[in-house]
Write a protein that holds these residues in place. Structure first.
Motif, PDB file in Angstrom:
ATOM      1  N   ARG A  93     -21.917   6.807   4.196  1.00 25.25           N
ATOM      2  CA  ARG A  93     -20.920   7.841   4.491  1.00 25.25           C
ATOM      3  C   ARG A  93     -19.633   7.225   5.050  1.00 25.25           C
ATOM      4  O   ARG A  93     -18.530   7.651   4.695  1.00 25.25           O
ATOM      5  N   SER A  94     -19.772   6.236   5.910  1.00 27.93           N
ATOM      6  CA  SER A  94     -18.610   5.565   6.477  1.00 27.93           C
ATOM      7  C   SER A  94     -17.786   4.870   5.395  1.00 27.93           C
ATOM      8  O   SER A  94     -16.553   4.972   5.368  1.00 27.93           O
ATOM      9  N   TYR A  95     -18.464   4.164   4.493  1.00 26.81           N
ATOM     10  CA  TYR A  95     -17.772   3.494   3.389  1.00 26.81           C
ATOM     11  C   TYR A  95     -17.078   4.506   2.487  1.00 26.81           C
ATOM     12  O   TYR A  95     -15.949   4.306   2.053  1.00 26.81           O
ATOM     13  N   ARG A  96     -17.746   5.602   2.186  1.00 27.88           N
ATOM     14  CA  ARG A  96     -17.173   6.614   1.302  1.00 27.88           C
ATOM     15  C   ARG A  96     -15.932   7.248   1.951  1.00 27.88           C
ATOM     16  O   ARG A  96     -14.937   7.512   1.278  1.00 27.88           O
ATOM     17  N   GLU A  97     -15.990   7.478   3.248  1.00 25.04           N
ATOM     18  CA  GLU A  97     -14.840   8.042   3.959  1.00 25.04           C
ATOM     19  C   GLU A  97     -13.646   7.082   3.896  1.00 25.04           C
ATOM     20  O   GLU A  97     -12.511   7.507   3.645  1.00 25.04           O
ATOM     21  N   SER A  98     -13.896   5.798   4.085  1.00 29.53           N
ATOM     22  CA  SER A  98     -12.819   4.804   3.984  1.00 29.53           C
ATOM     23  C   SER A  98     -12.249   4.772   2.578  1.00 29.53           C
ATOM     24  O   SER A  98     -11.030   4.698   2.386  1.00 29.53           O
ATOM     25  N   ALA A  99     -13.123   4.822   1.578  1.00 27.25           N
ATOM     26  CA  ALA A  99     -12.669   4.801   0.184  1.00 27.25           C
ATOM     27  C   ALA A  99     -11.754   5.992  -0.095  1.00 27.25           C
ATOM     28  O   ALA A  99     -10.728   5.859  -0.778  1.00 27.25           O
ATOM     29  N   ARG A 100     -12.098   7.142   0.426  1.00 29.22           N
ATOM     30  CA  ARG A 100     -11.270   8.337   0.207  1.00 29.22           C
ATOM     31  C   ARG A 100      -9.908   8.205   0.892  1.00 29.22           C
ATOM     32  O   ARG A 100      -8.885   8.644   0.369  1.00 29.22           O
ATOM     33  N   LYS A 101      -9.896   7.600   2.075  1.00 26.06           N
ATOM     34  CA  LYS A 101      -8.622   7.387   2.765  1.00 26.06           C
ATOM     35  C   LYS A 101      -7.728   6.439   1.965  1.00 26.06           C
ATOM     36  O   LYS A 101      -6.523   6.676   1.832  1.00 26.06           O
ATOM     37  N   TYR A 102      -8.319   5.357   1.441  1.00 26.88           N
ATOM     38  CA  TYR A 102      -7.539   4.425   0.625  1.00 26.88           C
ATOM     39  C   TYR A 102      -7.060   5.091  -0.670  1.00 26.88           C
ATOM     40  O   TYR A 102      -5.955   4.829  -1.129  1.00 26.88           O
ATOM     41  N   THR A 103      -7.874   5.947  -1.242  1.00 23.65           N
ATOM     42  CA  THR A 103      -7.467   6.662  -2.455  1.00 23.65           C
ATOM     43  C   THR A 103      -6.281   7.570  -2.155  1.00 23.65           C
ATOM     44  O   THR A 103      -5.317   7.642  -2.937  1.00 23.65           O
ATOM     45  N   SER A 104      -6.325   8.251  -1.043  1.00 21.44           N
ATOM     46  CA  SER A 104      -5.209   9.103  -0.637  1.00 21.44           C
ATOM     47  C   SER A 104      -3.939   8.278  -0.437  1.00 21.44           C
ATOM     48  O   SER A 104      -2.850   8.683  -0.860  1.00 21.44           O
ATOM     49  N   LEU A 105      -4.085   7.118   0.188  1.00 24.43           N
ATOM     50  CA  LEU A 105      -2.940   6.222   0.396  1.00 24.43           C
ATOM     51  C   LEU A 105      -2.384   5.754  -0.950  1.00 24.43           C
ATOM     52  O   LEU A 105      -1.162   5.708  -1.149  1.00 24.43           O
ATOM     53  N   ARG A 106      -3.266   5.422  -1.880  1.00 27.87           N
ATOM     54  CA  ARG A 106      -2.830   4.984  -3.211  1.00 27.87           C
ATOM     55  C   ARG A 106      -2.026   6.087  -3.893  1.00 27.87           C
ATOM     56  O   ARG A 106      -0.971   5.835  -4.473  1.00 27.87           O
ATOM     57  N   HIS A 107      -2.515   7.322  -3.814  1.00 30.46           N
ATOM     58  CA  HIS A 107      -1.796   8.429  -4.437  1.00 30.46           C
ATOM     59  C   HIS A 107      -0.428   8.649  -3.782  1.00 30.46           C
ATOM     60  O   HIS A 107       0.553   8.935  -4.485  1.00 30.46           O
ATOM     61  N   ALA A 108      -0.364   8.515  -2.484  1.00 27.10           N
ATOM     62  CA  ALA A 108       0.918   8.673  -1.792  1.00 27.10           C
ATOM     63  C   ALA A 108       1.903   7.585  -2.223  1.00 27.10           C
ATOM     64  O   ALA A 108       3.089   7.868  -2.444  1.00 27.10           O
ATOM     65  N   ALA A 109       1.417   6.352  -2.353  1.00 27.69           N
ATOM     66  CA  ALA A 109       2.290   5.257  -2.791  1.00 27.69           C
ATOM     67  C   ALA A 109       2.752   5.486  -4.229  1.00 27.69           C
ATOM     68  O   ALA A 109       3.934   5.286  -4.553  1.00 27.69           O
ATOM     69  N   ARG A 110       1.847   5.915  -5.098  1.00 24.60           N
ATOM     70  CA  ARG A 110       2.227   6.192  -6.502  1.00 24.60           C
ATOM     71  C   ARG A 110       3.261   7.310  -6.581  1.00 24.60           C
ATOM     72  O   ARG A 110       4.196   7.250  -7.378  1.00 24.60           O
ATOM     73  N   LEU A 111       3.072   8.323  -5.778  1.00 25.82           N
ATOM     74  CA  LEU A 111       4.028   9.428  -5.765  1.00 25.82           C
ATOM     75  C   LEU A 111       5.402   8.949  -5.329  1.00 25.82           C
ATOM     76  O   LEU A 111       6.419   9.300  -5.935  1.00 25.82           O
ATOM     77  N   GLU A 112       5.443   8.126  -4.302  1.00 24.15           N
ATOM     78  CA  GLU A 112       6.715   7.604  -3.812  1.00 24.15           C
ATOM     79  C   GLU A 112       7.368   6.692  -4.852  1.00 24.15           C
ATOM     80  O   GLU A 112       8.584   6.734  -5.043  1.00 24.15           O
ATOM     81  N   ILE A 113       6.579   5.911  -5.557  1.00 25.71           N
ATOM     82  CA  ILE A 113       7.125   5.053  -6.619  1.00 25.71           C
ATOM     83  C   ILE A 113       7.733   5.924  -7.717  1.00 25.71           C
ATOM     84  O   ILE A 113       8.818   5.635  -8.223  1.00 25.71           O
ATOM     85  N   SER A 114       7.056   6.993  -8.067  1.00 26.19           N
ATOM     86  CA  SER A 114       7.516   7.867  -9.152  1.00 26.19           C
ATOM     87  C   SER A 114       8.713   8.730  -8.780  1.00 26.19           C
ATOM     88  O   SER A 114       9.646   8.887  -9.563  1.00 26.19           O
ATOM     89  N   LEU A 115       8.680   9.301  -7.588  1.00 25.76           N
ATOM     90  CA  LEU A 115       9.681  10.305  -7.234  1.00 25.76           C
ATOM     91  C   LEU A 115      10.702   9.859  -6.192  1.00 25.76           C
ATOM     92  O   LEU A 115      11.665  10.578  -5.934  1.00 25.76           O
ATOM     93  N   GLY A 116      10.503   8.698  -5.604  1.00 27.03           N
ATOM     94  CA  GLY A 116      11.347   8.285  -4.485  1.00 27.03           C
ATOM     95  C   GLY A 116      12.721   7.779  -4.845  1.00 27.03           C
ATOM     96  O   GLY A 116      13.561   7.577  -3.969  1.00 27.03           O
ATOM     97  N   ALA A 117      12.997   7.567  -6.122  1.00 31.19           N
ATOM     98  CA  ALA A 117      14.287   7.002  -6.520  1.00 31.19           C
ATOM     99  C   ALA A 117      15.460   7.893  -6.125  1.00 31.19           C
ATOM    100  O   ALA A 117      16.581   7.414  -5.974  1.00 31.19           O
TER     101      ALA A 117
END
Length: 163
Positions: free
Chosen positions: A88-112
């Protein structure tokens, strides 16, 4: 100068995205592994206990009774201690990193369309988020990181559909 700063910001965002991708997949692999071993630690001793109990009953073998008792105690202890809590601890960390990845991708796409200062603040915020996740994580093994790397290189995190 502004173009150089914009390029540096974009590179920082890409590094955060890549780091989050590899970290998320590594933690998902760790969760799967921990889940398997957690179930095995509970199931196998319980199975041994059941078989030993049956053998002891049918053949009147004293050793079967002892083995049954010990195996049952191991299974009960593993169950009580929560063999799947690490998963459960590993899965929670994985979800946090996935959320961070999506936020970074969004900023790359829309931040210009944002100012350099706004993008710098976003990079700092995403970096702080990554650092806070890292501070609370249990580290994963190199073996699981290699497995995650192979899966990523195989396209597991790609959004492209297969033909």
């Amino acid at each position: 100068m502004a173009n150089s700063t914009a390029d540096e910001i974009l590179e920082s965002l890409k590094r955060i995205e890549i780091d989050a991708t590899y970290s998320a997949q590594s933690y998902f692999e760790a969760a799967k592994s921990a889940d398997f071993w957690g179930r095995f630690i509970v199931f196998f001793p319980a199975l041994v206990s059941a078989v030993s109990g049956v053998i002891s009953t049918i053949y009147s073998v004293k050793f079967g009774g002892v083995l049954s008792a010990v195996s049952g105690a191991v299974a009960a202890t593993a169950s009580f201690l929560g063999a799947n809590s690490l998963s459960r601890s590993y899965r929670e960390s994985a979800r946090k990193y996935t959320s961070l990845r999506h936020a970074a991708r969004l900023e790359i796409s829309l931040g210009a369309n944002r100012t350099i200062e706004e993008r710098e603040a976003t990079v700092r915020s995403l970096s702080a988020t990554r650092d806070s996740i890292i501070a609370t994580d249990e580290p994963v093994s190199n073996r699981l990181f290699r497995r995650a790397s192979q899966r990523i290189e195989g396209g597991v995190t790609s959004y492209q559909s297969s033909p």
